[in-house]
Design a protein around this motif. Structure first.
Motif, PDB file in Angstrom:
ATOM      1  N   GLN A 107      -9.678   3.882  -2.865  1.00 51.06           N
ATOM      2  CA  GLN A 107      -8.642   2.894  -2.557  1.00 51.06           C
ATOM      3  C   GLN A 107      -7.599   2.849  -3.670  1.00 51.06           C
ATOM      4  O   GLN A 107      -6.400   2.764  -3.407  1.00 51.06           O
ATOM      5  CB  GLN A 107      -9.251   1.483  -2.374  1.00 51.06           C
ATOM      6  N   GLU A 108      -8.075   2.942  -4.920  1.00 51.70           N
ATOM      7  CA  GLU A 108      -7.133   2.865  -6.033  1.00 51.70           C
ATOM      8  C   GLU A 108      -6.234   4.101  -6.084  1.00 51.70           C
ATOM      9  O   GLU A 108      -5.052   3.994  -6.434  1.00 51.70           O
ATOM     10  CB  GLU A 108      -7.900   2.670  -7.358  1.00 51.70           C
ATOM     11  N   VAL A 109      -6.777   5.257  -5.708  1.00 51.60           N
ATOM     12  CA  VAL A 109      -5.922   6.468  -5.639  1.00 51.60           C
ATOM     13  C   VAL A 109      -4.826   6.233  -4.603  1.00 51.60           C
ATOM     14  O   VAL A 109      -3.652   6.514  -4.838  1.00 51.60           O
ATOM     15  CB  VAL A 109      -6.757   7.722  -5.284  1.00 51.60           C
ATOM     16  N   ARG A 110      -5.205   5.667  -3.454  1.00 47.92           N
ATOM     17  CA  ARG A 110      -4.208   5.455  -2.397  1.00 47.92           C
ATOM     18  C   ARG A 110      -3.178   4.398  -2.805  1.00 47.92           C
ATOM     19  O   ARG A 110      -2.050   4.414  -2.350  1.00 47.92           O
ATOM     20  CB  ARG A 110      -4.892   5.032  -1.096  1.00 47.92           C
ATOM     21  N   ARG A 111      -3.587   3.466  -3.656  1.00 46.57           N
ATOM     22  CA  ARG A 111      -2.632   2.452  -4.116  1.00 46.57           C
ATOM     23  C   ARG A 111      -1.732   2.974  -5.221  1.00 46.57           C
ATOM     24  O   ARG A 111      -0.519   2.808  -5.196  1.00 46.57           O
ATOM     25  CB  ARG A 111      -3.375   1.200  -4.626  1.00 46.57           C
ATOM     26  N   PHE A 112      -2.360   3.621  -6.183  1.00 46.86           N
ATOM     27  CA  PHE A 112      -1.665   3.911  -7.435  1.00 46.86           C
ATOM     28  C   PHE A 112      -0.653   5.064  -7.311  1.00 46.86           C
ATOM     29  O   PHE A 112       0.445   5.016  -7.865  1.00 46.86           O
ATOM     30  CB  PHE A 112      -2.710   4.259  -8.498  1.00 46.86           C
ATOM     31  N   TYR A 113      -1.064   6.110  -6.587  1.00 40.85           N
ATOM     32  CA  TYR A 113      -0.244   7.332  -6.575  1.00 40.85           C
ATOM     33  C   TYR A 113       0.786   7.309  -5.447  1.00 40.85           C
ATOM     34  O   TYR A 113       0.557   6.721  -4.395  1.00 40.85           O
ATOM     35  CB  TYR A 113      -1.152   8.563  -6.438  1.00 40.85           C
ATOM     36  N   PRO A 114       1.903   7.997  -5.662  1.00 43.48           N
ATOM     37  CA  PRO A 114       2.969   7.991  -4.655  1.00 43.48           C
ATOM     38  C   PRO A 114       2.708   8.980  -3.533  1.00 43.48           C
ATOM     39  O   PRO A 114       2.428  10.154  -3.784  1.00 43.48           O
ATOM     40  CB  PRO A 114       4.201   8.445  -5.463  1.00 43.48           C
ATOM     41  N   PHE A 115       2.773   8.496  -2.298  1.00 44.39           N
ATOM     42  CA  PHE A 115       2.724   9.446  -1.196  1.00 44.39           C
ATOM     43  C   PHE A 115       3.800   9.036  -0.177  1.00 44.39           C
ATOM     44  O   PHE A 115       4.917   9.545  -0.203  1.00 44.39           O
ATOM     45  CB  PHE A 115       1.320   9.514  -0.578  1.00 44.39           C
ATOM     46  N   THR A 116       3.506   8.058   0.691  1.00 46.50           N
ATOM     47  CA  THR A 116       4.555   7.582   1.601  1.00 46.50           C
ATOM     48  C   THR A 116       5.529   6.729   0.791  1.00 46.50           C
ATOM     49  O   THR A 116       5.107   5.758   0.160  1.00 46.50           O
ATOM     50  CB  THR A 116       3.928   6.696   2.702  1.00 46.50           C
ATOM     51  N   PRO A 117       6.828   7.045   0.801  1.00 47.21           N
ATOM     52  CA  PRO A 117       7.758   6.208   0.032  1.00 47.21           C
ATOM     53  C   PRO A 117       8.083   4.909   0.758  1.00 47.21           C
ATOM     54  O   PRO A 117       8.034   3.828   0.178  1.00 47.21           O
ATOM     55  CB  PRO A 117       9.010   7.092  -0.101  1.00 47.21           C
ATOM     56  N   PHE A 118       8.426   5.019   2.058  1.00 53.65           N
ATOM     57  CA  PHE A 118       8.737   3.829   2.857  1.00 53.65           C
ATOM     58  C   PHE A 118       8.567   4.170   4.328  1.00 53.65           C
ATOM     59  O   PHE A 118       8.418   5.340   4.685  1.00 53.65           O
ATOM     60  CB  PHE A 118      10.165   3.318   2.604  1.00 53.65           C
ATOM     61  N   VAL A 119       8.534   3.143   5.160  1.00 59.56           N
ATOM     62  CA  VAL A 119       8.491   3.369   6.616  1.00 59.56           C
ATOM     63  C   VAL A 119       9.729   2.718   7.228  1.00 59.56           C
ATOM     64  O   VAL A 119      10.285   1.775   6.654  1.00 59.56           O
ATOM     65  CB  VAL A 119       7.202   2.794   7.250  1.00 59.56           C
ATOM     66  N   GLY A 120      10.156   3.225   8.391  1.00 62.81           N
ATOM     67  CA  GLY A 120      11.417   2.752   8.967  1.00 62.81           C
ATOM     68  C   GLY A 120      11.291   2.297  10.412  1.00 62.81           C
ATOM     69  O   GLY A 120      10.452   2.790  11.168  1.00 62.81           O
TER      70      GLY A 120
END
Ligand code: HEM
Length: 418
Positions: A281-294
């Motif tokens: 969970q912390e990997v999914r929180r901490f690291y950048p993957f999806t920047p934003f949704v539209g």
């Protein structure tokens, strides 16, 4: 009384978005001291938002639609055209049910088993190699896993190429120039491959096992009781294969975190289920993957005295919310324990979208992602040893999607002696 939505500086912020990447929305929210601001991107008016309250608004289907939200450049690389991402209302719910029906507990256990099997097979090859670029190899491992799980035949000789194409579709969406063109070409090749396969299934030349994505998507009937056009069926099957391969990004970040935080590595080695889950969970929180949704404004409405006009594109800041100090204590520290007894809402931890995944647009494969990450990272910490040679481990937040600069090189891989 309506008040004006604060406006960011400059006539058009497209260049700033390119140069600031993941930090674009966060930088302006901080500077303007607001959760909502307006700007122009690619010559259109856009409202950017952040925060749990904004997320709750964004996932209100009475207020927002997805039709026309994704620019062509994203459809030509990441999403494909006429897939589930751009549907609304009953048509969306019906298509989404197809995806969610593939995510039963039994099928999630199957993908975990396949993941372990593929990792174990790969180790034999890794032991005889000097250096491994982890990201590239994990993409190929996950391509094999994805195809087998989804009932898609994959010839041994083509695994590398298919994995590369599925990866390029993700790598190309946030770029301009060659990286983007490569993503478009990769999508064309992949759609042709899968469309042919869909036709073979329908002609009875191929019979994927019941319950697999290939079988379910080829035979799916829309609300009009007709099968999906074969091109759309291909787009949807790629909506399964491509993101499973993309889990390579999170696993690469996970190995980055294990290296940067040796204490976490130790806990992963001795840790039972809960710590592995917290780490993931912390990997999914901490690291950048999806920047934003539209999404686009369905019809005029007012929120907090701000006027949202019909048709306006609205972006919700996923990366910014993962580092929002109002949601997370010391958000820029990597601390898996924060997820011990974490009580969040569907709108404050949204690395794969927010709200409800069956009714709304939240990621269909979130549970699958978590399970495959847990299996991969548990394997990497408990079944093998490796060294991390000197390399560039920096992560450039202006590159979307981001990765450690050298894609995480490991060496001297050997099986642990138990
Ligand atoms: C690799 C990690 C993944 C990330 C970061 C990710 C992220 C996301 C995000 C941000 C969305 C959009 C949410 C929204 O629009 O509100 C989404 C949607 C979606 N994801 Fe994922 N995802 C991942 C893995 C997966 C996997 C493994 C699958 C399937 C096996 C999957 C299938 C989908 C589908 C079908 C949608 C469209 C849902 C809809 O529009 O209703 N994703 N994902």
């Amino acid at each position: 009384m309506n008040v004006h939505i604060p406006r960011s500086e400059g006539l058009d912020n497209s260049l700033e978005l390119l140069s600031e990447g993941y930090l674009f929305i966060r930088n302006r929210c901080r500077y303007l001291q607001t959760d909502v601001f307006q700007t122009r991107l690619l010559a259109q008016n856009v409202i950017c938002m952040t925060g749990a309250e904004a997320a709750q608004l964004f996932y209100d289907e009475e207020r927002f639609i997805r039709k026309g939200a994704a620019p062509k450049r994203i459809q030509k690389t990441l999403f494909g055209e006429n897939g589930v991402q751009g549907l609304d209302g009953a048509a969306h719910r019906h298509r989404k049910l197809l995806f969610m029906s593939l995510m039963t507990p039994g099928r999630l256990n199957d993908i975990v088993d396949l993941t372990y099997t593929q990792w174990r097979k790969t180790i034999q090859k890794w032991e005889s190699r000097d250096r491994i670029i982890l990201f590239d190899d994990v993409q190929e491992i996950l391509c094999r896993v994805a195809c087998e799980w989804a009932g898609v035949p994959l010839k041994e000789a083509e695994a590398g190429k298919r994995a590369d194409d599925l990866g390029k579709m993700v790598d190309g969406f946030g770029a301009v120039g060659p990286r983007h063109w490569q993503g478009k070409e990769a999508r064309k090749r992949s759609e042709q491959w899968i469309e042919t396969m869909i036709e073979q299934i329908r002609d009875g030349e191929l019979n994927p096992p019941k319950g697999t994505a290939a079988d379910a998507i080829a035979r799916h009937r829309g609300l009009n009781d007709k099968p999906l056009e074969s091109k759309i069926a291909a787009v949807e099957l790629l909506n399964i294969l491509r993101p499973i391969v993309a889990i390579a990004t999170y696993i690469t970040f996970g190995v980055h975190a294990l290296y940067e935080h040796p204490e976490c590595r130790k806990k992963m080695q001795s840790g039972k289920g809960p710590y592995v889950q917290q780490f993931v969970q912390e990997v999914r929180r901490f690291y950048p993957f999806t920047p934003f949704v539209g999404a686009r404004v369905r019809r005029n409405f007012t929120w907090k005295n701000y006027q949202f006009e019909e048709g306006t594109l609205v972006l919700l800041d996923v990366y910014g919310m993962n580092h929002d100090p109002r949601i997370w204590n010391q958000p820029d520290e990597f601390r898996p324990e924060r997820f011990d007894h974490w009580q969040g809402s569907p709108f404050d931890f949204i690395p794969q979208g927010g709200g409800d995944n069956s009714l709304g647009h939240r990621c269909a494969g979130e549970a699958l992602t978590v399970r495959v990450m847990e299996a991969g990272l548990h394997f990497l910490t408990n079944e093998i040893d490796y060294e991390v040679p000197v390399q560039d481990l920096s992560i450039n937040l202006s590159r979307i999607p981001a990765l450690p600069e050298d894609r995480m090189v490991i060496q001297r891989v050997r099986r642990k002696t138990l």
